[in-house]
Motif scaffolding. Sequence first.
Motif, PDB file in Angstrom:
ATOM      1  N   SER A   1       0.863  -1.190   0.000  1.00 46.07           N
ATOM      2  CA  SER A   1       0.000   0.000   0.000  1.00 46.07           C
ATOM      3  C   SER A   1       0.890   1.228   0.000  1.00 46.07           C
ATOM      4  CB  SER A   1      -0.904   0.021   1.226  1.00 46.07           C
ATOM      5  OG  SER A   1      -1.866  -1.001   1.125  1.00 46.07           O
TER       6      SER A   1
ATOM      7  N   GLU B   1       1.146   5.590  -0.153  1.00 46.84           N
ATOM      8  CA  GLU B   1       0.467   6.865   0.060  1.00 46.84           C
ATOM      9  C   GLU B   1       0.358   7.607  -1.276  1.00 46.84           C
ATOM     10  OE1 GLU B   1      -0.907   7.919   2.896  1.00 46.84           O
ATOM     11  OE2 GLU B   1      -0.229   6.096   3.908  1.00 46.84           O
ATOM     12  N   PRO B   2      -0.732   8.346  -1.493  1.00 48.00           N
ATOM     13  CA  PRO B   2      -0.854   9.106  -2.734  1.00 48.00           C
ATOM     14  C   PRO B   2       0.239  10.175  -2.842  1.00 48.00           C
ATOM     15  CG  PRO B   2      -2.696   9.558  -1.239  1.00 48.00           C
ATOM     16  CD  PRO B   2      -1.870   8.502  -0.616  1.00 48.00           C
ATOM     17  N   ASN B   3       0.750  10.375  -4.025  1.00 52.67           N
ATOM     18  CA  ASN B   3       1.795  11.356  -4.333  1.00 52.67           C
ATOM     19  C   ASN B   3       3.117  11.106  -3.607  1.00 52.67           C
ATOM     20  OD1 ASN B   3       0.208  12.929  -6.192  1.00 52.67           O
ATOM     21  ND2 ASN B   3      -0.921  13.629  -4.403  1.00 52.67           N
TER      22      ASN B   3
ATOM     23  N   SER C   1      -5.195   7.177  -7.178  1.00 54.01           N
ATOM     24  CA  SER C   1      -5.386   6.111  -6.196  1.00 54.01           C
ATOM     25  C   SER C   1      -5.875   4.850  -6.907  1.00 54.01           C
ATOM     26  CB  SER C   1      -6.388   6.559  -5.126  1.00 54.01           C
ATOM     27  OG  SER C   1      -7.634   6.825  -5.732  1.00 54.01           O
ATOM     28  N   GLY C   2      -5.819   3.743  -6.168  1.00 55.34           N
ATOM     29  CA  GLY C   2      -6.283   2.470  -6.715  1.00 55.34           C
ATOM     30  C   GLY C   2      -5.131   1.536  -7.039  1.00 55.34           C
TER      31      GLY C   2
ATOM     32  N   HIS D   1      -2.289  -0.489  -9.147  1.00 52.69           N
ATOM     33  CA  HIS D   1      -1.371  -0.191 -10.247  1.00 52.69           C
ATOM     34  C   HIS D   1      -0.511  -1.420 -10.511  1.00 52.69           C
ATOM     35  CE1 HIS D   1      -2.222   4.128 -10.414  1.00 52.69           C
ATOM     36  NE2 HIS D   1      -2.285   4.069  -9.089  1.00 52.69           N
TER      37      HIS D   1
ATOM     38  N   GLN E   1      -1.087  -0.940  -4.336  1.00 56.25           N
ATOM     39  CA  GLN E   1      -2.347  -0.231  -4.110  1.00 56.25           C
ATOM     40  C   GLN E   1      -2.039   1.163  -3.601  1.00 56.25           C
ATOM     41  OE1 GLN E   1      -5.502  -1.422  -4.682  1.00 56.25           O
ATOM     42  NE2 GLN E   1      -6.420   0.482  -4.021  1.00 56.25           N
ATOM     43  N   VAL E   2      -2.449   2.184  -4.336  1.00 55.11           N
ATOM     44  CA  VAL E   2      -2.281   3.562  -3.886  1.00 55.11           C
ATOM     45  C   VAL E   2      -3.542   3.942  -3.117  1.00 55.11           C
ATOM     46  CG1 VAL E   2      -1.912   5.958  -4.574  1.00 55.11           C
ATOM     47  CG2 VAL E   2      -0.778   4.113  -5.826  1.00 55.11           C
ATOM     48  N   LYS E   3      -3.320   4.361  -1.861  1.00 59.35           N
ATOM     49  CA  LYS E   3      -4.433   4.684  -0.970  1.00 59.35           C
ATOM     50  C   LYS E   3      -5.208   5.894  -1.476  1.00 59.35           C
ATOM     51  CE  LYS E   3      -1.774   3.111   3.018  1.00 59.35           C
ATOM     52  NZ  LYS E   3      -1.114   3.546   4.265  1.00 59.35           N
ATOM     53  N   GLU E   4      -6.455   5.969  -1.055  1.00 57.39           N
ATOM     54  CA  GLU E   4      -7.285   7.138  -1.369  1.00 57.39           C
ATOM     55  C   GLU E   4      -6.750   8.319  -0.576  1.00 57.39           C
ATOM     56  OE1 GLU E   4     -10.187   7.507  -3.232  1.00 57.39           O
ATOM     57  OE2 GLU E   4     -10.042   5.463  -3.973  1.00 57.39           O
ATOM     58  N   SER E   5      -6.737   9.492  -1.184  1.00 58.89           N
ATOM     59  CA  SER E   5      -6.352  10.673  -0.417  1.00 58.89           C
ATOM     60  C   SER E   5      -7.583  11.149   0.333  1.00 58.89           C
ATOM     61  CB  SER E   5      -5.794  11.760  -1.327  1.00 58.89           C
ATOM     62  OG  SER E   5      -6.726  12.081  -2.321  1.00 58.89           O
TER      63      SER E   5
END
Length: 141
Positions: free
Chosen positions: A42, A44-46, A98-99, A101, A123-127
């Motif tokens: 998992s 973090e976004p960005n 997110s989502g 990849h 998995q990129v977490k939702e911001s």
Amino acid sequence: MKNQIILRTALAILGSLWMTGCSELSSAKPGAIIQSPPNGTSIEPNAQVSVQILATDNAGVVRVELWVNGALVAIENSPIASGQTNFPVVIRWTPKASGPHLIEARAYNKNGDVNAPSAISVQVKESIAIATATVGAPAPA
């Protein structure tokens, strides 16, 4: 006489097996392993992600490519023109959405052969937007 025939036959068979083995080794494709991040991580976004790849090939790896969701993201060329048998690279990637990849690594040797992509999923977490409130003096009446 019979021993000479057996010896010649054995040598012919061994020679054939050796030649077959050598031709298979020379036509082998390079390998690429994504060493980090682990599959299923998992993120973090960005947040910048360091993708560590180890590419190997007896003929010499000349280029490693990083693909994300089917799109070419980065190319790392070997500093040695004839390639390296072991070519470790770190390519940085910053996910924007997110989502899930799919991250793939492809290695090319000096003969132009490429491996079947090595792949992991992250998995990129939702911001999460954080609401802020300001407390101030009441408006004049």
